[in-house]
Design a protein around this motif. Structure first.
Motif, short mmCIF file in Angstrom:
data_model
loop_
_atom_site.label_atom_id
_atom_site.label_comp_id
_atom_site.label_asym_id
_atom_site.label_seq_id
_atom_site.Cartn_x
_atom_site.Cartn_y
_atom_site.Cartn_z
N THR A 1 -59.81 38.29 13.41
CA THR A 1 -58.87 38.61 12.34
C THR A 1 -58.23 37.37 11.73
O THR A 1 -58.02 37.31 10.52
N ASN A 2 -57.99 36.35 12.55
CA ASN A 2 -57.45 35.11 11.98
C ASN A 2 -58.42 34.50 11.00
O ASN A 2 -58.05 34.02 9.93
N LYS A 3 -59.67 34.53 11.37
CA LYS A 3 -60.71 33.97 10.50
C LYS A 3 -60.73 34.69 9.15
O LYS A 3 -60.68 34.06 8.10
N TYR A 4 -60.80 36.01 9.20
CA TYR A 4 -60.93 36.75 7.95
C TYR A 4 -59.63 36.87 7.16
O TYR A 4 -59.65 37.06 5.94
N HIS A 5 -58.54 36.74 7.85
CA HIS A 5 -57.25 36.68 7.16
C HIS A 5 -57.23 35.43 6.28
O HIS A 5 -56.90 35.48 5.10
N LEU A 6 -57.63 34.32 6.88
CA LEU A 6 -57.67 33.05 6.16
C LEU A 6 -58.62 33.13 4.97
O LEU A 6 -58.31 32.71 3.85
N ILE A 7 -59.80 33.69 5.23
CA ILE A 7 -60.80 33.80 4.17
C ILE A 7 -60.30 34.67 3.03
O ILE A 7 -60.48 34.35 1.85
N TYR A 8 -59.63 35.75 3.39
CA TYR A 8 -59.08 36.64 2.36
C TYR A 8 -58.13 35.86 1.46
O TYR A 8 -58.23 35.91 0.23
N ASN A 9 -57.22 35.13 2.08
CA ASN A 9 -56.25 34.39 1.28
C ASN A 9 -56.91 33.31 0.43
O ASN A 9 -56.52 33.09 -0.71
N GLN A 10 -57.92 32.66 0.98
CA GLN A 10 -58.64 31.64 0.21
C GLN A 10 -59.32 32.25 -1.01
O GLN A 10 -59.23 31.73 -2.12
N ASP A 11 -60.01 33.36 -0.77
CA ASP A 11 -60.75 33.99 -1.86
C ASP A 11 -59.81 34.48 -2.95
O ASP A 11 -60.09 34.35 -4.14
N MET A 12 -58.69 35.06 -2.53
CA MET A 12 -57.75 35.55 -3.53
C MET A 12 -57.13 34.39 -4.31
O MET A 12 -56.88 34.50 -5.50
N GLU A 13 -56.91 33.30 -3.61
CA GLU A 13 -56.36 32.13 -4.29
C GLU A 13 -57.31 31.66 -5.39
O GLU A 13 -56.88 31.26 -6.48
N SER A 14 -58.59 31.73 -5.12
CA SER A 14 -59.58 31.34 -6.14
C SER A 14 -59.47 32.22 -7.38
O SER A 14 -59.89 31.84 -8.45
N LEU A 15 -58.95 33.41 -7.20
CA LEU A 15 -58.80 34.33 -8.33
C LEU A 15 -57.41 34.21 -8.94
O LEU A 15 -57.01 35.04 -9.76
#
Length: 459
Positions: free
Chosen positions: A90-104
RNA sequence: GGUGCGGUGGCGGAGAGGCUACGCACCGGCCUGCAAAGCCGAGUACACCGGUUCGAAUCCGGUCCGCACCUCCA
């Protein structure tokens, strides 16, 4: 200027009146983090991000809470498959989620609570429900008794007896009523669990949002956001729980005042699903398109409407942004960043479209109107319109990130541009092109316009 | 079966009784050293059938089609 929002509960577009003008409070159901976010997840994030930006135009303080669900059976399963702990996953995908949303261009919420940090609050919550006789124990599970809440179905407008339960999932015989849902379930063997009055266990699906919104925002709060598919059962269940904490049945409004639901995203008119293998991950789309193109695509339809996208439509938005960037480069520099707009009718017009239930297609039309007006007006008026456009693009989040910066090498740049202009005057086009190349290597792009040569940084 | 949302020009997508939405693409012209942008013009629409109205994509009635939800999907 008044803000209007569509509300699923009342089925109406209502004037938005916050409970506390000094602090507008919003909750959005965030992702369950066990996988890469797809374009549908992104729509919710982008749309609520815009909602918050718009509210901030009117209200000084907007508290936006969007949770991370980091305990769930799908997570347990995925962790087992990948042979990692659920925390690692969950830590991994939490981070990825935030990164991807930041790109948007999505800003982080004011606060992003994780479900596992609120287990104690969930347990307290469930205890009250049990004490209030709204929940019962069966086969080791604690279930919410939907018959105990008389407004059950109010949000999704469902008459429960007319529903075909068990259309997708087998009926569970430990339930008194098919609509009852699990608040707490026992954990066995290797399953993660927490101590509770009902033994080692873990929360069911809906309780985390009720517990976290209560704890982080207080009840009632202003707006609850999420995808339409969450209307039933997730949001219906949240209402039932949160309105059963006090004496008797509280009305749904005592949980929150406005229900803001965004429509589904389809690709080539087909729902994205694992079995069809047509899930479009934000990550993959970003390889081909800038975040701004994706964001514009997500804002191109009204948030309530279904949104269909395709390679073709993405290409269209890419082209549009390309032209917009030309306009941006030619007209804006760092100074616009500092300028404040006061009493600008153009900006008011733009904003009014967003205040009207976040009508992004209308906002884009007005933006286009303003852009064409710039070319055909007086200098003073032009400046006013440009200020408006600059601010409008910022709110939508589709502005170009790099503005002309007044840097040390500005003198050098100006010198080269001058030289090139002379070369062009003397019809020495070879030299002119050489100078253009030279500037390009310095990450400077130039464009010849009727007002002279304009330059801008590409990096 | 129930509930909700839709069907608009080549594509995306607003609007909601009379006025060009807008954008992308396409065609013709202008401008242009190149590049980019811009300007002018043309074209193609409101699922179907009735009705109301001076007038309907917009209101009413019916039909057809699509999508979503009805327990873990945003």
């Amino acid at each position: 200027m008044k803000i209007y929002l569509s509300d699923t509960l009342s089925k109406k577009k209502k004037e938005f009146i916050p409970i506390d003008h000094k602090n507008v409070r919003i909750y959005a159901c965030g992702p369950t983090v066990y996988n890469f976010p797809h374009f549908g997840n992104a729509r919710m994030a982008v749309v609520t991000d815009l909602l918050v930006r718009v509210l901030k135009q009117k209200y000084k303080k907007v508290t936006f809470i969007s949770n991370i669900t980091d305990i769930d059976d799908k997570i347990i399963e995925a962790a087992k498959e990948q042979n990692v702990t659920i925390g690692e996953l969950t830590n991994k995908y939490h981070l990825i989620y935030n990164q991807d949303m930041e790109s948007l261009g999505v800003s982080l919420p004011t606060f992003q609570p994780k479900a596992t940090d609120y287990i104690a609050d969930m347990i307290d919550f469930i205890k009250i429900l049990v004490d209030n006789k709204c929940a019962y124990e069966s086969d080791g599970n604690i279930l919410f008794d939907t018959d105990s809440y008389k407004y059950y179905g109010a949000l999704s407008k469902r008459v429960m007896n007319d529903q075909k339960t068990g259309t997708r999932v087998k009926k569970a015989n430990y339930k008194r009523n098919d609509n009852d849902f699990i608040l707490w379930k026992p954990s066995f063997k290797n399953e993660p669990g927490w101590d509770s009055p009902w033994g080692l266990g873990r929360p069911g699906w809906h309780i985390e949002c009720s517990a976290m919104s209560k704890k982080c925002l207080g009840l009632p709060f202003d707006i609850h956001c999420g995808g339409v598919d969450l209307t039933f059962p997730h949001h219906e269940n949240e209402i039932a729980q949160s309105c059963s904490l006090g004496n008797g049945n509280l009305k749904p409004e005592s949980f929150c005042n406005y229900w803001f639901h965004n429509g589904f995203v389809t690709f080539d008119n087909i729902k994205m699903s694992k079995s069809l293998g047509n899930i479009k991950l934000v990550r993959d789309l970003l390889k081909k398109y800038e975040g701004r193109v994706l964001r514009l695509c997500l804002l191109s339809a009204h948030y309530k409407q279904p949104l269909d996208f395709s390679e073709n439509s993405l290409k269209q938005f890419k082209n549009y942004l390309h032209k917009l960037d030309y306009f941006y480069n030619v007209n804006f520099s760092e100074e616009y960043e500092r300028e404040k707009i006061v009493n600008n009718n153009y900006f008011e017009e733009f904003l009014s479209s967003l205040f009207d239930d976040i009508n992004t297609p209308k906002a884009l039309r007005i933006l286009n109107d303003h852009i064409s007006k710039v070319r055909n007006t007086t200098l003073t008026e032009k400046k006013i319109i440009l200020q408006s456009i600059f601010k409008s693009l910022k709110i939508l989040g589709i502005e170009k990130s790099s503005l002309n910066k007044l840097e040390n090498d500005k003198g050098e740049i100006m010198k080269l541009i001058k030289e090139r202009e002379n070369a062009r005057k003397n019809k020495n086009f070879n030299l002119a092109d050489e100078l253009r190349d030279k500037l390009k290597k310095m990450h400077i792009e130039i464009e010849d316009t009727p007002d002279g040569t304009k330059w801008f940084k590409t990096k």
